[in-house]
Motif scaffolding. Structure first.
Motif, PDB file in Angstrom:
ATOM      1  N   TYR A 154       0.827  -1.207   0.000  1.00  0.00           N
ATOM      2  CA  TYR A 154       0.000   0.000   0.000  1.00  0.00           C
ATOM      3  C   TYR A 154       0.859   1.254   0.000  1.00  0.00           C
ATOM      4  O   TYR A 154       2.023   1.250   0.417  1.00  0.00           O
ATOM      5  N   ASN A 155       0.256   2.290  -0.518  1.00  0.00           N
ATOM      6  CA  ASN A 155       0.871   3.621  -0.551  1.00  0.00           C
ATOM      7  C   ASN A 155      -0.249   4.617  -0.259  1.00  0.00           C
ATOM      8  O   ASN A 155      -0.998   5.012  -1.145  1.00  0.00           O
ATOM      9  N   LEU A 156      -0.380   5.010   1.010  1.00  0.00           N
ATOM     10  CA  LEU A 156      -1.478   5.868   1.464  1.00  0.00           C
ATOM     11  C   LEU A 156      -0.925   7.248   1.823  1.00  0.00           C
ATOM     12  O   LEU A 156       0.033   7.352   2.597  1.00  0.00           O
ATOM     13  N   ASP A 157      -1.546   8.274   1.274  1.00  0.00           N
ATOM     14  CA  ASP A 157      -1.055   9.636   1.511  1.00  0.00           C
ATOM     15  C   ASP A 157      -2.255  10.575   1.676  1.00  0.00           C
ATOM     16  O   ASP A 157      -2.876  11.004   0.702  1.00  0.00           O
ATOM     17  N   PHE A 158      -2.579  10.875   2.936  1.00  0.00           N
ATOM     18  CA  PHE A 158      -3.704  11.756   3.253  1.00  0.00           C
ATOM     19  C   PHE A 158      -3.238  12.827   4.242  1.00  0.00           C
ATOM     20  O   PHE A 158      -2.177  12.713   4.853  1.00  0.00           O
ATOM     21  N   LYS A 159      -4.084  13.853   4.406  1.00  0.00           N
ATOM     22  CA  LYS A 159      -3.724  14.938   5.312  1.00  0.00           C
ATOM     23  C   LYS A 159      -3.586  14.444   6.751  1.00  0.00           C
ATOM     24  O   LYS A 159      -2.679  14.849   7.484  1.00  0.00           O
ATOM     25  N   GLU A 160      -4.487  13.574   7.145  1.00  0.00           N
ATOM     26  CA  GLU A 160      -4.481  13.122   8.531  1.00  0.00           C
ATOM     27  C   GLU A 160      -3.575  11.907   8.761  1.00  0.00           C
ATOM     28  O   GLU A 160      -3.166  11.640   9.898  1.00  0.00           O
ATOM     29  N   ALA A 161      -3.256  11.187   7.717  1.00  0.00           N
ATOM     30  CA  ALA A 161      -2.412   9.989   7.884  1.00  0.00           C
ATOM     31  C   ALA A 161      -1.760   9.604   6.556  1.00  0.00           C
ATOM     32  O   ALA A 161      -2.306   9.869   5.481  1.00  0.00           O
ATOM     33  N   SER A 162      -0.602   9.036   6.683  1.00  0.00           N
ATOM     34  CA  SER A 162       0.098   8.515   5.501  1.00  0.00           C
ATOM     35  C   SER A 162       0.880   7.270   5.921  1.00  0.00           C
ATOM     36  O   SER A 162       1.386   7.184   7.045  1.00  0.00           O
ATOM     37  N   ALA A 163       0.957   6.335   5.039  1.00  0.00           N
ATOM     38  CA  ALA A 163       1.676   5.091   5.327  1.00  0.00           C
ATOM     39  C   ALA A 163       2.120   4.453   4.018  1.00  0.00           C
ATOM     40  O   ALA A 163       1.424   4.537   2.999  1.00  0.00           O
ATOM     41  N   LYS A 164       3.286   3.830   4.074  1.00  0.00           N
ATOM     42  CA  LYS A 164       3.822   3.161   2.889  1.00  0.00           C
ATOM     43  C   LYS A 164       4.301   1.766   3.266  1.00  0.00           C
ATOM     44  O   LYS A 164       4.935   1.573   4.306  1.00  0.00           O
ATOM     45  N   HIS A 165       3.967   0.832   2.423  1.00  0.00           N
ATOM     46  CA  HIS A 165       4.489  -0.525   2.579  1.00  0.00           C
ATOM     47  C   HIS A 165       4.628  -1.102   1.172  1.00  0.00           C
ATOM     48  O   HIS A 165       3.719  -1.737   0.640  1.00  0.00           O
ATOM     49  N   ARG A 166       5.777  -0.848   0.572  1.00  0.00           N
ATOM     50  CA  ARG A 166       6.023  -1.297  -0.797  1.00  0.00           C
ATOM     51  C   ARG A 166       7.178  -2.290  -0.856  1.00  0.00           C
ATOM     52  O   ARG A 166       7.719  -2.545  -1.925  1.00  0.00           O
ATOM     53  N   THR A 167       7.544  -2.836   0.308  1.00  0.00           N
ATOM     54  CA  THR A 167       8.660  -3.780   0.388  1.00  0.00           C
ATOM     55  C   THR A 167       8.149  -5.174   0.746  1.00  0.00           C
ATOM     56  O   THR A 167       7.353  -5.330   1.663  1.00  0.00           O
ATOM     57  N   ILE A 168       8.625  -6.164   0.013  1.00  0.00           N
ATOM     58  CA  ILE A 168       8.293  -7.561   0.271  1.00  0.00           C
ATOM     59  C   ILE A 168       9.497  -8.208   0.941  1.00  0.00           C
ATOM     60  O   ILE A 168      10.570  -8.328   0.333  1.00  0.00           O
ATOM     61  N   TYR A 169       9.354  -8.594   2.201  1.00  0.00           N
ATOM     62  CA  TYR A 169      10.449  -9.183   2.971  1.00  0.00           C
ATOM     63  C   TYR A 169      10.364 -10.705   2.930  1.00  0.00           C
ATOM     64  O   TYR A 169       9.282 -11.278   2.976  1.00  0.00           O
ATOM     65  N   PHE A 170      11.535 -11.351   2.888  1.00  0.00           N
ATOM     66  CA  PHE A 170      11.605 -12.808   2.961  1.00  0.00           C
ATOM     67  C   PHE A 170      12.295 -13.203   4.263  1.00  0.00           C
ATOM     68  O   PHE A 170      13.233 -12.552   4.707  1.00  0.00           O
ATOM     69  N   ASN A 171      11.828 -14.278   4.877  1.00  0.00           N
ATOM     70  CA  ASN A 171      12.376 -14.714   6.165  1.00  0.00           C
ATOM     71  C   ASN A 171      13.870 -15.004   6.088  1.00  0.00           C
ATOM     72  O   ASN A 171      14.648 -14.534   6.905  1.00  0.00           O
ATOM     73  N   GLU A 172      14.284 -15.805   5.123  1.00  0.00           N
ATOM     74  CA  GLU A 172      15.695 -16.107   4.918  1.00  0.00           C
ATOM     75  C   GLU A 172      16.170 -15.330   3.690  1.00  0.00           C
ATOM     76  O   GLU A 172      16.464 -14.169   3.766  1.00  0.00           O
ATOM     77  N   TYR A 173      16.199 -16.013   2.573  1.00  0.00           N
ATOM     78  CA  TYR A 173      16.451 -15.374   1.281  1.00  0.00           C
ATOM     79  C   TYR A 173      15.921 -16.318   0.213  1.00  0.00           C
ATOM     80  O   TYR A 173      15.689 -17.502   0.466  1.00  0.00           O
ATOM     81  N   VAL A 174      15.714 -15.800  -0.983  1.00  0.00           N
ATOM     82  CA  VAL A 174      15.286 -16.636  -2.102  1.00  0.00           C
ATOM     83  C   VAL A 174      16.311 -16.506  -3.219  1.00  0.00           C
ATOM     84  O   VAL A 174      16.897 -15.439  -3.416  1.00  0.00           O
ATOM     85  N   GLN A 175      16.522 -17.605  -3.931  1.00  0.00           N
ATOM     86  CA  GLN A 175      17.586 -17.622  -4.937  1.00  0.00           C
ATOM     87  C   GLN A 175      17.105 -18.235  -6.250  1.00  0.00           C
ATOM     88  O   GLN A 175      17.897 -18.746  -7.027  1.00  0.00           O
TER      89      GLN A 175
END
Length: 293
Positions: A154-175
């Protein structure tokens, strides 16, 4: 006579197994077909260098084919600090090579990881305000898909609140050589994907060097077995020692058969050759005996 023949056949089978084992051992001990000079500096005994994309692409996935060789032909012991170790945290970021395909209510992003990097996270750069579900799958070299993760971007951008989560995390790593991100658009317009960045773990090699010596890193032998060195057993002490950072020259790729590296006499190789010669002679004698009987 039948018992004698059974013993002879068993002996021949044993000799074939011995020959095969020796041949495989010799193949696994060869250097690879890629060499790079290790450019060392500084006066400290221990040196380090980071592995790069070229090594991950051309070396074995488990890095068991890495060999450090001095100009005298001596194999130099080393150990590897893996970047995903919690005490190391070595990583780099690069823009991925990717393609985007929009289908009905879904966007499919295909990411090329041909260098077999150890991806720890993916960062999507996209325009607008959105909140969408996603699924990530890994695709192996045979085209088989494996579920890795799902969640929300998500990419939320408002006057009262904004938040970004555009990263996909992996527990270990993928190859996996290919990664696929499916974004579910529902009835909204597809996202405009500007960039996809890969944050990947990098590994560090540590070895002892002499300041006046020249060292080469070799890799690319698919039959290589992981070496076992004493330095692994006292690496906790080496980690506390001061180290100089080294760099790698550009890779030189050549046919394995054209390698011209001076190596000292390896008594194990001599012993293996004697075993082969002895086995061949014995097999010839046994076959002649079989023919006569």
């Amino acid at each position: 006579m039948r018992k004698e023949k059974k013993l002879i056949y068993a002996f021949i089978l044993l000799m074939v197994i011995v020959l095969g084992t020796v041949i495989r051992a010799e193949g696994s001990d060869k250097l690879g077909n890629v060499s790079r000079q290790i450019i060392i500096s500084g006066d400290n005994k221990y040196k380090t260098f980071l592995l790069d994309e070229s090594i991950y692409k051309q070396a074995k996935q488990d890095l068991s084919d890495l060999r450090i060789v001095s100009s005298k032909g001596i194999r130099i012991p080393y150990y590897i600090n893996h970047g995903n170790n919690k005490n190391m945290g070595l990583h780099s970021t690069k823009s991925a090579v990717f393609t985007v395909r929009n289908q009905e209510k879904q966007t499919d992003i295909q990411i090329n990881n041909g260098d077999c990097l150890k991806i720890k996270e993916l960062i999507l750069e996209a325009e607008g305000v959105f909140k969408r579900r996603y699924k990530v799958t890994g695709i192996d070299s045979e085209g088989q898909s494996f579920f890795l993760k799902s969640g929300e971007l998500y990419n939320l951008d408002f006057k009262e609140a904004s938040a970004k989560h555009r990263t996909i995390y992996f527990n270990e790593y993928v190859q996996y050589p290919t990664l696929s991100i499916d974004i579910y658009n529902e009835d909204d317009q597809p996202l405009v994907i500007e960039d996809v960045k890969m944050d990947y773990w990098t590994d560090q090699v540590v070895f002892a060097a002499e300041s006046q010596e020249t060292y080469m890193l070799w890799y690319g032998n698919r039959e290589a077995l992981k070496p076992s060195y004493d330095i692994e057993k006292y690496r906790t002490y080496v980690e506390k020692e001061p180290k100089d950072i080294s760099t790698l020259a550009e890779p030189i790729v050549q046919e394995i058969s054209t390698q011209r590296i001076k190596t000292p006499i390896n008594m194990q190789v001599v012993f293996n050759i004697l075993i082969v010669i002895t086995a061949v002679v014995l097999i010839v004698v046994v076959l002649k005996k079989l023919k006569n009987t």
